[in-house]
Design an enzyme around this catalytic site. Structure first.
Site, PDB file in Angstrom:
ATOM      1  N   HIS A 315       0.841  -1.198   0.000  1.00  0.00           N
ATOM      2  CA  HIS A 315       0.000   0.000   0.000  1.00  0.00           C
ATOM      3  C   HIS A 315       0.881   1.255   0.000  1.00  0.00           C
ATOM      4  CE1 HIS A 315      -3.562   2.365   1.768  1.00  0.00           C
ATOM      5  NE2 HIS A 315      -2.532   3.195   1.924  1.00  0.00           N
ATOM      6  N   GLU A 316       1.818   1.301   0.929  1.00  0.00           N
ATOM      7  CA  GLU A 316       2.642   2.511   1.074  1.00  0.00           C
ATOM      8  C   GLU A 316       3.546   2.718  -0.135  1.00  0.00           C
ATOM      9  OE1 GLU A 316       1.899   4.628   3.249  1.00  0.00           O
ATOM     10  OE2 GLU A 316       0.573   3.310   4.383  1.00  0.00           O
ATOM     11  N   HIS A 319       2.043   4.488  -3.040  1.00  0.00           N
ATOM     12  CA  HIS A 319       1.812   5.937  -2.946  1.00  0.00           C
ATOM     13  C   HIS A 319       2.927   6.778  -3.568  1.00  0.00           C
ATOM     14  CE1 HIS A 319      -1.831   6.177  -0.716  1.00  0.00           C
ATOM     15  NE2 HIS A 319      -1.365   5.729   0.422  1.00  0.00           N
ATOM     16  N   ASP A 328      -5.585   7.800  -1.542  1.00  0.00           N
ATOM     17  CA  ASP A 328      -6.471   7.044  -0.649  1.00  0.00           C
ATOM     18  C   ASP A 328      -7.883   7.562  -0.830  1.00  0.00           C
ATOM     19  OD1 ASP A 328      -4.616   5.324   0.757  1.00  0.00           O
ATOM     20  OD2 ASP A 328      -3.868   7.130   1.742  1.00  0.00           O
TER      21      ASP A 328
HETATM   22 ZN   LIG Z   1      -2.496   5.281   2.035  1.00  0.00          ZN
END
Ligand SMILES: [Zn+2]
Length: 365
Positions: A315-316, A319, A328
């Site tokens: 997830h990170e 980004h 998000d």
């Molecule tokens: Zn996030």
């Protein structure tokens, strides 16, 4: 950095503008936790919240912080509960503002979090007639490198997906361009250790070992995702569940993203920072690859599977602008599934959709 306006002799009382509420904050409804709050009908409760913005000073030289004052007021007859992270109550943790310069969108440079479902402590309550006022330094969170005429409005709903929130009318400022401040967390004295390709900051030895296991789990997930997406492109259950209706361009976008995530894990200098004490999983500054700040929920997450340590790192990583530049829009599995159905393009730009695709739990073909 100063959080106070400097030399602001020109207070502009006339800048106060009214605003109306379009919706309200909802919580990711899955992953209800022991001791957590059930989802609250904040929409009904918050129906009479207004937001107003004002600026202490409307023309700023490059040496001055650009300050904006936000007031949230409960005009209703019932107490209203608001998610703190859609407000500046304690910190600016989201792109709370819509900022443009000479009509062009200005980038939010602040952190992107991965959060668990909210609990009681994540809400604040405004009694009828009560208001909350905070002054924040816009220049700490937005790219104000261009000189020009800026318009700022409160727009927390843009980052809640289905959720939504408040929106204010715009205030206008003239800002002299300044070096972009990519906020670096205060460099606390202390431990920075490099082991192999990974650097650890403020991590004890147990945390270093756990973080390394998590990176290995993330690497396994990224490899699996790339292998999967190198297969025949079609509307498979796994693809359509997380990225929506099949298109070959969408499939290629997902493939490009996971190739970049795998490449980051395989070849980039990743830093894990263990200094965060917030209840969230983790956060990053998208313009600061490849530093990942892990927080409390990360340490209690399982190594693999839904909302795991490995998946959090996927997830990170997604980004970072240098990787996939995701946002998000929604958090949580059911929000991610709904987004895939309603807006496949946004699903391909949403960090949690990448995480759940990679975790693949429950298993989908
Ligand atoms: Zn996030």
């Amino acid at each position: 950095m100063s959080k106070h306006p400097r030399g602001s002799s020109r207070w502009l009382a006339g800048w106060l503008v009214g605003a109306s509420l379009l919706g309200a904050c909802a919580a990711p409804e899955d992953s209800a936790q022991p001791g957590g709050e059930p989802q609250v009908d904040v929409a009904a409760e918050a129906a009479d919240i207004s937001v107003s913005l004002s600026v202490p000073k409307a023309a700023l030289s490059a040496r001055e912080d650009v300050m904006v004052t936000v007031t949230l007021r409960n005009n209703g007859s019932r107490a209203a509960r608001l998610l703190k992270w859609h407000t500046p109550a304690e910190d600016v943790e989201e792109a709370l503002f819509d900022v443009t310069v000479d009509g062009q969108a200005v980038e939010f440079l602040g952190p992107h979090y991965k959060r668990p479902a909210p609990t009681a402590g994540d809400y604040l309550t405004l009694a009828p007639g009560e208001s909350l006022t905070r002054t924040v330094a816009l220049s700490d969170f937005y790219d104000l490198s261009r000189t020009g005429s800026y318009r700022v409005s409160y727009a927390a709903e843009l980052h809640g997906g289905a959720v939504a929130a408040f929106r204010s009318d715009a205030v206008e400022l003239w800002v002299e361009g300044r070096e972009s401040v990519l906020r670096e967390a205060a460099a606390a004295p202390g431990s920075t250790v490099s082991l192999g390709a990974v650097t650890y900051s403020k991590c004890d030895s147990t945390q270093q070992a756990t973080a390394l296991q998590a990176l290995n789990a993330a690497s396994t997930m990224a490899n699996d995702s790339v292998t999967y997406l190198n297969g025949t492109a079609s509307g498979t259950p796994r693809y359509t569940t997380w990225f929506g209706a099949f298109s070959s361009s969408g499939w290629n976008t997902a493939k490009t993203h996971f190739v970049a995530i795998k490449d980051a894990l395989d070849t980039k200098p990743i830093t894990i920072d263990c200094g965060c004490k917030k209840t969230y999983y983790a956060y990053v500054y998208p313009a600061q690859p490849y530093k990942i700040y892990v927080c409390k929920a990360f340490w209690s997450a399982p190594l693999t599977g839904t909302d795991s340590k490995g998946g959090t790192l996927i997830h990170e990583l997604s980004h970072f602008n240098a990787v996939a530049g995701t946002d998000d829009y929604v958090y949580g599995q059911s929000g991610a599934k709904s987004l895939a159905i309603s807006n496949p393009t946004q699903a391909l730009g949403n960090a949690d959709n990448h995480e759940y695709f990679a975790e693949n739990t429950p298993f989908l073909q």
